[in-house]
Design a protein around this motif. Structure first.
Motif, short mmCIF file in Angstrom:
data_model
loop_
_atom_site.label_atom_id
_atom_site.label_comp_id
_atom_site.label_asym_id
_atom_site.label_seq_id
_atom_site.Cartn_x
_atom_site.Cartn_y
_atom_site.Cartn_z
N GLU A 103 0.80 -1.21 0.00
CA GLU A 103 0.00 0.00 0.00
C GLU A 103 0.84 1.27 0.00
OE1 GLU A 103 -0.52 -2.61 1.79
OE2 GLU A 103 -2.54 -3.29 1.28
N THR A 104 2.06 1.18 0.56
CA THR A 104 2.89 2.37 0.62
C THR A 104 3.46 2.76 -0.73
OG1 THR A 104 4.92 1.14 1.09
CG2 THR A 104 3.57 1.79 2.97
N PHE A 105 3.38 1.84 -1.71
CA PHE A 105 3.94 2.14 -3.03
C PHE A 105 3.16 3.24 -3.73
CE2 PHE A 105 5.48 -2.52 -3.53
CZ PHE A 105 6.43 -2.29 -2.55
N ALA A 106 1.91 3.44 -3.36
CA ALA A 106 1.06 4.39 -4.08
C ALA A 106 0.91 5.71 -3.36
CB ALA A 106 -0.33 3.78 -4.30
N ARG A 107 1.88 6.08 -2.53
CA ARG A 107 1.76 7.33 -1.81
C ARG A 107 2.12 8.49 -2.72
NH1 ARG A 107 6.78 6.47 2.41
NH2 ARG A 107 8.46 7.15 1.04
N ILE A 158 9.07 14.94 -13.35
CA ILE A 158 10.29 14.49 -12.69
C ILE A 158 11.36 14.32 -13.75
CG2 ILE A 158 11.42 12.73 -11.28
CD1 ILE A 158 8.76 12.11 -10.00
N VAL A 159 12.45 15.04 -13.60
CA VAL A 159 13.60 14.97 -14.50
C VAL A 159 14.77 14.44 -13.70
CG1 VAL A 159 15.04 16.20 -16.15
CG2 VAL A 159 12.72 17.00 -15.71
N GLY A 160 15.28 13.27 -14.08
CA GLY A 160 16.28 12.64 -13.23
C GLY A 160 15.67 12.36 -11.87
N LEU A 161 16.25 12.93 -10.84
CA LEU A 161 15.72 12.78 -9.48
C LEU A 161 15.19 14.10 -8.93
CD1 LEU A 161 18.41 10.34 -8.00
CD2 LEU A 161 16.07 9.80 -8.68
N SER A 174 9.74 10.65 -4.07
CA SER A 174 9.52 9.56 -3.14
C SER A 174 10.65 8.54 -3.25
CB SER A 174 8.18 8.87 -3.43
OG SER A 174 8.24 8.19 -4.67
N GLU A 175 10.86 7.79 -2.19
CA GLU A 175 11.88 6.75 -2.19
C GLU A 175 11.57 5.70 -3.26
OE1 GLU A 175 14.06 3.78 1.03
OE2 GLU A 175 11.95 4.30 1.30
N GLU A 176 10.28 5.40 -3.43
CA GLU A 176 9.87 4.40 -4.39
C GLU A 176 10.24 4.82 -5.82
OE1 GLU A 176 7.80 5.48 -1.94
OE2 GLU A 176 8.23 3.71 -0.71
N TYR A 177 9.98 6.11 -6.15
CA TYR A 177 10.33 6.57 -7.49
C TYR A 177 11.85 6.50 -7.68
CZ TYR A 177 10.70 9.19 -11.77
OH TYR A 177 11.01 9.54 -13.07
N GLY A 178 12.60 6.77 -6.62
CA GLY A 178 14.05 6.68 -6.72
C GLY A 178 14.51 5.31 -7.16
N TYR A 179 13.87 4.26 -6.63
CA TYR A 179 14.21 2.91 -7.04
C TYR A 179 13.85 2.65 -8.50
CZ TYR A 179 15.43 1.34 -2.33
OH TYR A 179 16.03 1.17 -1.12
N ILE A 180 12.67 3.14 -8.89
CA ILE A 180 12.24 2.96 -10.29
C ILE A 180 13.21 3.67 -11.22
CG2 ILE A 180 10.44 3.50 -11.98
CD1 ILE A 180 8.40 3.16 -9.74
#
Length: 314
Positions: free
Chosen positions: A12-16, A71-74, A194-200
């Motif tokens: 559920e935290t993936f969709a924050r 979002i461009v890069g990070l 978000s941390e999740e986008y960083g991984y993606i």
């Protein structure tokens, strides 16, 4: 794989913050695109997407209405009316619309479009300070935004027209657009991704770096999903669930999609033999490559090459 840094987050935290339904689609740039493309958002609505590939095109887009998250890069920007963004070919980017609709224009410019008689304009693009992920968005005044909108309208009219000197007119408008934007020079405040986008982002960046098949003696450096996860110091199941939740595809599907895109690119944009392409992409032989390609496209590599449209510089 044992690693004390592996996150143990619930799905559920993936969709924050930073994502919403529908999921962000992965989009690759069309292989048969012209070297200069310009569109009005009224006729070409923007969609939520991630562009994972480092493109060969500079992208500039101007908003006159609506809102969205770029979002461009990070670096994450919350964009709205009277703002303009500059995306360098080397940057991975994503867009998410946060309003009912958006208005404005965008253009894509391939370095080959400039040609030897316009090297000075290409150098302006290469040296332009706002084609950088940490300075990618500029906020304009109402007057500046109206002026820039006029430049886009003029380029659109020239592009659709039949004047023999339309390229010269477009190049002049592009230079004026860069100048007016640089005069504005007020960057939009960035917010934290978000941390999740960083991984993606890091997965897509690693995936892209694996495909640098530019010469006959270079080879794709393919990795498994587990190897990508290991490089990111996360559990493969976590990374796979995260990527699938946000993009609708598994790590394996993304790897195969990128492999297929590279195969199509080499078939369309080079004169390499099928066997050379097969070797460059790491297949055990031409038969294995043909089987993979036919399974994904319902046609053979040689038939695809024969029917593909070659990009044309106009």
């Amino acid at each position: 794989m044992e690693n004390s840094t592996i996150p143990r987050l619930e799905l559920e935290t993936f969709a924050r913050e930073g994502y919403k339904v529908p999921i962000l689609n992965i989009e690759y740039h069309p292989l048969n695109s012209r070297y200069f493309v310009i569109e009005n958002r009224n006729n070409f609505p923007i969609r939520d997407y991630i562009s994972p590939q480092r493109r060969k095109f500079y992208k500039v887009f101007h908003m006159t209405s609506g809102t969205g998250v770029l979002i461009v890069g990070l670096h994450r920007y919350e964009m709205g009316p009277n703002e303009i963004a500059f995306i360098h070919p080397d940057e991975i980017m994503s867009w998410q619309t946060t309003s009912g609709e958006t208005g404005g224009h965008f253009c894509l410019v391939h370095p080959e479009y400039f040609g030897p008689d316009a090297d000075h304009v290409l150098n302006l693009f290469r040296q332009y300070p706002y084609f950088a992920p940490d300075r990618a968005v500029i906020r304009l005044t109402d007057e500046q935004s109206a002026t820039i909108n006029g430049y886009f309208e003029a380029m659109l009219s020239e592009d659709r027209g039949a004047n023999d000197d339309k390229k010269q007119a477009i190049l002049l408008q592009l230079q004026m657009l860069l100048l007016e934007s640089q005069r504005a020079g007020r960057n939009l405040a960035k917010t934290t991704i978000s941390e999740e986008y960083g991984y993606i982002y890091r997965f897509l960046s690693l995936l892209e770096s694996a495909f640098q098949v530019q010469k006959r003696d270079t080879y794709a450096k393919l990795k498994t999903a587990a190897e990508f996860a290991n490089e990111l110091h996360v559990h493969p199941n976590y990374l796979n669930a995260l990527v699938r939740t946000q993009t609708g595809k598994t790590l394996r599907e993304h790897i195969q999609d990128r492999l297929l895109y590279e195969a199509k690119s080499l078939l369309v944009q080079t004169d390499w033999g099928i066997n050379e392409i097969s070797d460059g992409l790491g297949f055990s032989g031409q038969a294995a490559f043909t089987s993979f390609f036919r399974k994904k496209t319902n046609t053979s590599p040689s038939a695809y090459r024969k029917n593909a449209m070659i990009p044309v510089n106009i």
